[in-house]
Write an enzyme that holds these catalytic residues in place. Structure first.
Site, short mmCIF file in Angstrom:
data_model
loop_
_atom_site.label_atom_id
_atom_site.label_comp_id
_atom_site.label_asym_id
_atom_site.label_seq_id
_atom_site.Cartn_x
_atom_site.Cartn_y
_atom_site.Cartn_z
N HIS A 1 41.90 17.65 2.10
CA HIS A 1 40.78 16.74 2.42
C HIS A 1 39.60 16.97 1.48
O HIS A 1 39.30 16.14 0.66
CB HIS A 1 40.33 16.82 3.89
CG HIS A 1 41.43 16.64 4.87
ND1 HIS A 1 42.19 15.51 4.92
CD2 HIS A 1 41.93 17.47 5.84
CE1 HIS A 1 43.10 15.61 5.88
NE2 HIS A 1 42.97 16.80 6.46
N HIS B 1 44.63 28.26 7.79
CA HIS B 1 44.43 26.91 8.34
C HIS B 1 43.13 26.25 7.89
O HIS B 1 43.11 25.11 7.43
CB HIS B 1 44.48 26.95 9.88
CG HIS B 1 44.26 25.61 10.51
ND1 HIS B 1 43.00 25.12 10.81
CD2 HIS B 1 45.13 24.63 10.87
CE1 HIS B 1 43.11 23.91 11.33
NE2 HIS B 1 44.40 23.59 11.38
N GLU C 1 36.83 18.72 6.13
CA GLU C 1 37.35 17.42 6.56
C GLU C 1 36.30 16.68 7.38
O GLU C 1 36.26 15.45 7.37
CB GLU C 1 38.63 17.63 7.40
CG GLU C 1 39.22 16.33 7.95
CD GLU C 1 40.51 16.52 8.74
OE1 GLU C 1 40.87 17.68 9.00
OE2 GLU C 1 41.15 15.52 9.08
N HIS D 1 42.89 23.53 4.85
CA HIS D 1 42.01 22.42 5.21
C HIS D 1 40.57 22.85 4.89
O HIS D 1 40.15 23.93 5.31
CB HIS D 1 42.02 22.16 6.72
CG HIS D 1 43.29 21.65 7.29
ND1 HIS D 1 44.01 22.33 8.24
CD2 HIS D 1 43.97 20.49 7.08
CE1 HIS D 1 45.07 21.61 8.61
NE2 HIS D 1 45.08 20.51 7.91
N GLN E 1 53.36 15.69 14.42
CA GLN E 1 52.38 14.66 14.74
C GLN E 1 52.94 13.25 14.54
O GLN E 1 52.36 12.27 15.03
CB GLN E 1 51.10 14.87 13.92
CG GLN E 1 50.37 16.15 14.33
CD GLN E 1 49.11 16.42 13.53
OE1 GLN E 1 48.62 15.54 12.82
NE2 GLN E 1 48.58 17.63 13.63
N ASP F 1 49.78 13.85 6.17
CA ASP F 1 49.02 14.58 7.18
C ASP F 1 49.48 14.31 8.61
O ASP F 1 50.46 14.89 9.07
CB ASP F 1 47.53 14.27 6.97
CG ASP F 1 46.63 15.19 7.78
OD1 ASP F 1 47.14 16.10 8.44
OD2 ASP F 1 45.39 15.00 7.75
N HIS G 1 51.99 17.45 8.90
CA HIS G 1 52.23 18.17 10.15
C HIS G 1 53.32 17.37 10.85
O HIS G 1 53.05 16.35 11.49
CB HIS G 1 50.98 18.23 11.02
CG HIS G 1 49.78 18.76 10.30
ND1 HIS G 1 49.68 20.06 9.88
CD2 HIS G 1 48.62 18.15 9.91
CE1 HIS G 1 48.51 20.25 9.27
NE2 HIS G 1 47.86 19.10 9.28
#
Ligand code: ZN
Length: 462
Positions: free
Chosen positions: A280, A218, A246, A243, A72, A331, A69
């Site tokens: 994950h 997502h 996680e 995802h 981030q 990530d 991402h």
């Protein structure tokens, strides 16, 4: 050994590099000359003389970073202050949402370029951008609804990294189709608008060499079963990333909503195969581990971020024993380095099992070497670029090491990778699509990219 299948092919645009050794798809070889044409490896000669080729140190295939991402990157280190109630993933996510109140397209591009540059310097030659920041701060669509995706591609154009663009479908705040929260308003599409976004992304990456477009529902909490069924065909044979599991809270919520754990639910609901990368998959039981391994899908493991967020530890030994494929991802981009991801992956096992060399694939095997090879293959599959590795016809995406670096001097073969992974340092050059992007460990556009990043952070944080 000489590759003689195409001995007369010497295109005018070709470049030749000579590496003192190279980890090829079929193993280590010495004195390797790679002839590169149109961004691909046109010819491999081993035990070759350098001639007038560019002389380099030992070469490894560049890794695919299966999960990023980009934005981030700018939050790295900003969520490390303990709150009142014990900090978890969910409080980190609140910091991220506040950050998003200010981020504009220019900022997003500057941050993405910084992260991609660091990926290249850190041994990655391709990134799977799990791209979910789509809209303006008020949640409205930009005039160009794919503006932010275009900025990710523009960053890749500048840095030269291979891009697998994974536009994210995000519609709900939790299981049961709950409406999105205010903090999620920049992420949201309905199915029709998402279909238009995916189509726009195909146009956006058309000018980038070897770019790939996939899709990314997502998470099971953000997508209903009906929406998942509606968007999966949009992948059109490209990668599908999601995802999954996680957090233990997500497992509990999924059990409450569906009566099944997330990976079990997903694999019962749809055909999860080699197009899929489950990001994950930390909290999977023994049955799910076995089933995921046998499915042919890739597990997208992000050990540094999973450690930073306190997610938990993926059952890597059992998964590998069952034949599972994995790729590594940066990530949250809190720290960007391929070796560090593999080191953290192994150290999580060492600390929890009080044992050493847990993830080597057998006795007398190299932990670093086996992990690098497995991540090469899994990363390529997850990012939609074939089998991975340095072979004739494959993309000329590779890293060369400084054999005189203090941590590498005197090593050869897998011992080089063990030292790279566990002692660190030593990346000299990085090549992507046959183009040298990094020299002496520094990206060629580092000063300009880092300067823009610094200006962006000052504007964001003050
Ligand atoms: Zn993620």
């Amino acid at each position: 050994m000489t590759d003689t299948q195409n001995p007369t092919s010497h295109p005018e645009s070709s470049t030749a590099v000579w590496c003192e050794s190279a980890l090829l798809a079929d193993g280590w070889a010495r004195s390797v000359k790679l002839t590169i044409a149109d961004g691909r490896i046109a010819r491999i000669d081993t035990d070759a003389s350098a001639g007038d080729a560019v002389r380099l140190g030992p070469a490894l295939p560049g890794l695919g970073n299966v999960h990023s991402h980009a934005f981030q990157r700018a939050m790295a280190g900003l969520a490390e202050i303990r709150g009142d109630t014990g900090d978890t993933f969910w409080t980190w996510r609140e910091v991220m949402y506040r950050f998003l109140e200010r981020l504009d397209p220019d900022m997003a591009q500057a941050i993405a370029a910084m992260g991609q540059m660091e990926m290249l310097e850190g041994g990655f030659t391709r990134v799977g951008e799990f791209h979910y920041l789509h809209h303006a701060p008020d949640g409205g669509f930009y005039d160009n609804p794919a503006e932010m995706a275009a900025r990710m591609a523009a960053a890749a154009q500048e840095t030269g990294i291979g891009l697998t663009l994974l536009p994210v479908f995000y519609a709900h705040s939790n299981f049961g189709g709950l409406p999105p929260t205010d903090g999620q308003k920049r992420f949201i599409h309905d199915v029709d608008a998402f279909a238009r976004l995916v189509e726009a992304c195909r146009g956006i990456v058309a000018g980038l060499p070897e770019a790939v477009v996939g899709i990314a529902p997502h998470s099971l909490r953000a997508v209903t079963a009906e929406e998942l069924d509606a968007i999966l065909p949009l992948a059109a044979g490209g990668p599908i990333h999601m995802h999954v599991a996680e957090q233990t809270k997500e497992v509990d919520d999924c059990l409450a909503a569906t009566g099944q754990r997330p990976v079990r639910w997903l694999m019962n609901h749809t055909e999860v195969d080699k197009r899929w990368c489950l990001i994950h998959a930390t909290h999977i039981n023994a049955t799910e581990t076995e089933r995921l391994a046998k499915s042919g899908a890739t597990a997208g493991l992000c050990p540094v971020t999973e450690a930073n967020l306190g997610d938990g530890i993926f059952p890597t030994p059992d998964y590998l024993a069952a034949g599972g494929s994995f790729g590594i991802g940066t990530d949250s981009n809190i720290l960007i380095n391929a070796a560090e991801e593999l080191r953290t992956m192994e150290y999580a096992q060492r600390l929890s099992r009080r044992a050493r060399n847990v993830l080597a694939s057998g006795p007398r095997r190299s932990t670093g070497g086996d992990l690098w090879r497995a991540a090469t293959m899994g990363g390529a599959q997850a990012l939609g670029v074939g089998r991975g590795g340095l072979r004739r016809g494959a993309p000329a995406d590779f890293v060369t090491l400084d054999a005189n670096h203090p941590n590498l001097v005197g090593r050869s073969g897998d011992a080089l990778i063990d030292s790279l992974v566990f002692a660190g340092g030593g990346i000299d050059t990085v090549w992507r699509h046959g183009k040298q992007l990094v020299s002496d460990g520094r990206h060629h556009a580092r000063d300009a990219i880092a300067g823009r990043y610094a200006a962006t952070l000052k504007a964001l944080l003050t």
